[in-house]
Design an enzyme around this catalytic site. Structure first.
Site, PDB file in Angstrom:
ATOM      1  CD  GLU A 199      -1.803  -2.320   1.042  1.00  0.00           C
ATOM      2  OE1 GLU A 199      -2.456  -3.035   0.264  1.00  0.00           O
ATOM      3  OE2 GLU A 199      -0.875  -2.758   1.743  1.00  0.00           O
ATOM      4  CG  ASN A 277      -2.090  -5.284  -2.654  1.00  0.00           C
ATOM      5  OD1 ASN A 277      -2.044  -5.942  -1.625  1.00  0.00           O
ATOM      6  ND2 ASN A 277      -1.622  -4.042  -2.712  1.00  0.00           N
ATOM      7  CG  ASP A 322      -5.878  -4.595  -1.427  1.00  0.00           C
ATOM      8  OD1 ASP A 322      -4.839  -5.268  -1.515  1.00  0.00           O
ATOM      9  OD2 ASP A 322      -6.395  -4.285  -0.335  1.00  0.00           O
TER      10      ASP A 322
END
Length: 694
Positions: A199, A277, A322
């Site tokens: 992220e 992801n 994601d």
């Protein structure tokens, strides 16, 4: 499909072995012990009990006939305020487990006495780089050592008898936002560890270290390096490079972090790893022009001695949502088209249940196990999803199921070879994605590129279920609805029982074949971890780490507080006829004040809301609604409000996990965030007054 007579025959062959559970003498944790644990349920030696990651126990002292007699044997109140996700291990009379901030403890299985504890001293400012709470999912055991991965990227070997460090390796560049929350795995004298951080912008990899010395044996990167820097490290990465566009933003890391699941087939000598992801989530930002972006969101099969890739299967090509494939990988034998097949199964975030041949990676079946709108189906001819119109939200925002929370997240599933069913913690949560491809700005925060930084999550949008899934029929056998999401992992036993904790604060037992609720225990806190079971001095026990937390509890806002639970951290251990009682948790304290409307320019509050969404939501909740773990900022004390700049910009609460944001926010912006939070306090108070007046 397995006919009833075939399954009955298979069970008749398995059950005599289960009757011997506990008869094998405890031995050092090594290859022989791990292989013996396939049929000996007395020990719980690895995160998922065995290398097959079935989370099935052959113990059958606790059954459907007597589970109502299950009671608390003992418990430990823990100095822990963040989520507990670990599964304890049991070996030779001692339970080993981890807490938040990567702490470890060993507990006497007779008395519940803490034999030793270890604190790696993680700088709590590192919590800013943790996407999903300062959690840890557990430890590994091998040849007298306990291994733990730390939030700041270290792999530490401890002496199992004393808890003293024997060696330490920094597995990541600590100047980058890498973290470790997953449990290490050990096989062939190698300790395997991955990492997180996609992220925030990192390049994913996982590593193998010598279990005795800590020496790095090999490392597998899950995405290519910038080709401008030279050739790739392996043929596998050269192949992967062809699936990334010529316009790829290599400076954004790529992602693909392997932060959880690893399984091992000793006969095939194959290690299986699930990858995560992309970084950022949105492919239009990460790899403009498209591409599958190997090896994001993939199942990888490797040779454990060398890290050589044998096969791969990508669950979500060119991931933009994601949809990690880091969820549990489970090995089993199923009957497919009338023939027994050695398979690997996964229910990743994207909502499809996959069954693959584990020797070759051939896709055998894939069906939706819940609400999925991003894809219509999986094309069995190509193994690829048939995506829905505007699924990639390139031209306009799109409301999509599942959300980044996933239809199934890290919460462990279990598989019973007796019933042939997988017991799956399911959750149903949508999200609105929006393309930031032309407006993307790199920040020292979540960099998703998908417009999700500041969205509300009303409680009516999030539900869950416990699903018993038949992987041969690719259909549910039974289902228990949950009013809330983020429920705990599951355990299934030869006593025909499935155990699961809930976000509403219950530990429950169901019949594994029919899904009938037989037993409940109020845990006084939301449960996210999975229970385990072991045999000690001839008696079967069930153990659980109970403590609300994780991504949903921090980020989830209104949906996260719907259950009314909060973090009360404990280790709970149960046995038949247990008589112990839980202590009463201390009441929550909130400021006794009547808030007033905030007198400030609307533009200041709007700017505060924007920056709150970018920098604060991930820990303090969407809409400034705390989720029951970190204190709710709407109700922060006057003293905290007076020291706001010192806390937000100068790091006054660094020791509590509140890092300084001076590198991202000005004093004016910090003040605007405070104004927004104070306005949210007033709005919440006003809403409560209206409800009480009606």
């Amino acid at each position: 499909m397995t006919h009833p007579t075939t399954r009955a025959l298979r069970n008749s062959l398995i059950l005599p072995l289960f009757a011997l559970a506990g008869a094998v003498q405890a031995a050092p944790v090594d290859t022989a012990a791990m292989l013996a644990s396939e049929t000996d349920g007395s020990q719980w030696l690895s995160y998922d009990r065995t290398w097959a990651q079935q989370r099935f126990s052959p113990l059958n002292q606790i059954t459907t006939e007597n589970v109502e007699q299950l009671g608390l044997a003992w418990s430990i109140d823990l100095d822990n305020t963040r989520g507990l996700e670990a599964t304890p291990l049991y070996h030779e009379g001692v339970l080993y487990t981890s807490l938040s901030w990567s702490r470890v403890m060993a507990v006497d299985a007779d008395s519940g006495e803490i034999l030793w504890s270890f604190d790696p001293g993680v700088d709590k400012a590192k919590g800013r780089s943790a996407c999903c709470d300062a959690v840890n999912r557990g430890v590994a055991l091998w040849q007298g050592k306990v291994y733990v991965g730390t939030l700041d990227g270290r792999l530490i070997a401890l002496d199992a008898k004393t808890g003293k460090p024997l060696w330490t390796q920094q597995t990541t560049d600590d100047s980058k936002p890498y973290t470790i929350t997953g449990a290490p795995r050990v096989l062939k004298d190698l300790v395997l560890i991955g990492n997180g951080g996609a992220e925030f912008g990192v390049r994913g990899y996982f590593s193998a270290y010598d279990a005795a010395t800590g020496e790095l044996r090999w490392r597998f990167y899950t995405v290519p390096a910038n080709p401008a820097d030279g050739p790739q490290d392996s043929p596998a990465l050269e192949t992967a490079l062809k699936t990334w566009s010529d316009q790829t933003r290599w400076d954004l890391g790529g992602g693909g972090t392997a932060w959880d699941s690893m399984a091992y087939d000793a006969e095939l000598n194959l290690l299986y790893v699930g990858t995560g992801n992309g970084s950022p989530w949105n492919r239009e930002v990460r790899s403009p022009g498209g591409g599958d972006n190997l090896y994001l969101s993939s199942i990888l099969a490797l040779r454990p001695k060398t890290g050589e890739l044998v096969w791969h299967y990508q669950t979500t090509p060119g991931d933009s949502w994601d949809y990690t494939a880091t969820q549990q990988l489970t090995l089993a034998e199923l009957e497919i088209d009338g023939k027994p097949r050695q398979v690997i199964m996964q229910a990743p975030k994207n909502g499809f249940f996959y069954v693959l041949d584990r020797a070759t990676g051939e896709l055998l079946s894939a069906e939706k196990f819940g609400k999925v709108t991003w894809a219509e189906r999986i094309d069995m001819a190509t193994g690829r999803p048939v995506e829905a119109a505007n699924a990639r939200y390139e031209n306009e925002p799109a409301l999509i199921w599942p959300s980044p929370f996933g239809a199934h997240n890290w919460h462990s599933m279990s598989y019973s070879p007796l019933t042939g069913l997988v017991y799956l913690p399911y959750q149903e949560i949508p999200a609105t994605y929006a393309n930031e491809g032309g407006n993307f700005v790199v920040r020292n925060a979540f960099n998703t590129g998908s417009g999700l930084e500041n969205r509300s999550l009303p409680r009516e949008y999030a539900t869950g279920a416990l699903i018993a899934w038949d992987p041969e029929k690719q259909a549910p056998a039974w289902r228990v609805e949950r009013p809330n999401h983020w429920n705990g992992g599951t355990l299934v036993t030869a006593g025909n029982l499935v155990f699961q904790g809930t976000s509403a604060g219950q530990l429950e037992a169901y019949t594994a074949d029919q899904g009938e609720l037989l037993w409940q225990f109020p845990t006084q806190t939301g449960v996210i971890a999975a229970p385990m079971t072991y045999q000690h001095n001839g008696q079967q026990y069930v153990a659980l780490m109970a403590g609300w937390g994780g991504a949903a509890a921090l980020f989830g806002g209104d949906a996260a507080v719907a259950t009314g639970t909060r973090n009360v951290s404990r280790m709970l251990v149960f046995k038949l006829d247990g008589k112990a009682q839980l202590s009463t948790p201390a009441p929550l304290q909130t400021p006794d004040r009547v808030p007033q409307p905030v007198v400030a320019a609307a533009s200041d509050i709007e700017q505060g809301e924007l920056n709150y969404g970018i920098y604060c939501t991930v820990c303090h909740g969407v809409g400034a609604v705390g989720g029951g773990t970190i204190p709710d900022l709407r109700y922060s004390s006057d003293a905290v409000r007076d020291a706001w700049e010192a806390i937000v910009l100068q790091g006054a609460f660094r020791g509590k996990g509140m890092a300084s944001f001076a590198d991202s926010l000005s004093a004016e912006q910090a003040q605007q965030i405070k104004l927004y939070i104070m306005q949210r306090e007033y709005e919440s108070w006003a809403d409560t007054q209206k409800e009480q007046a009606q």
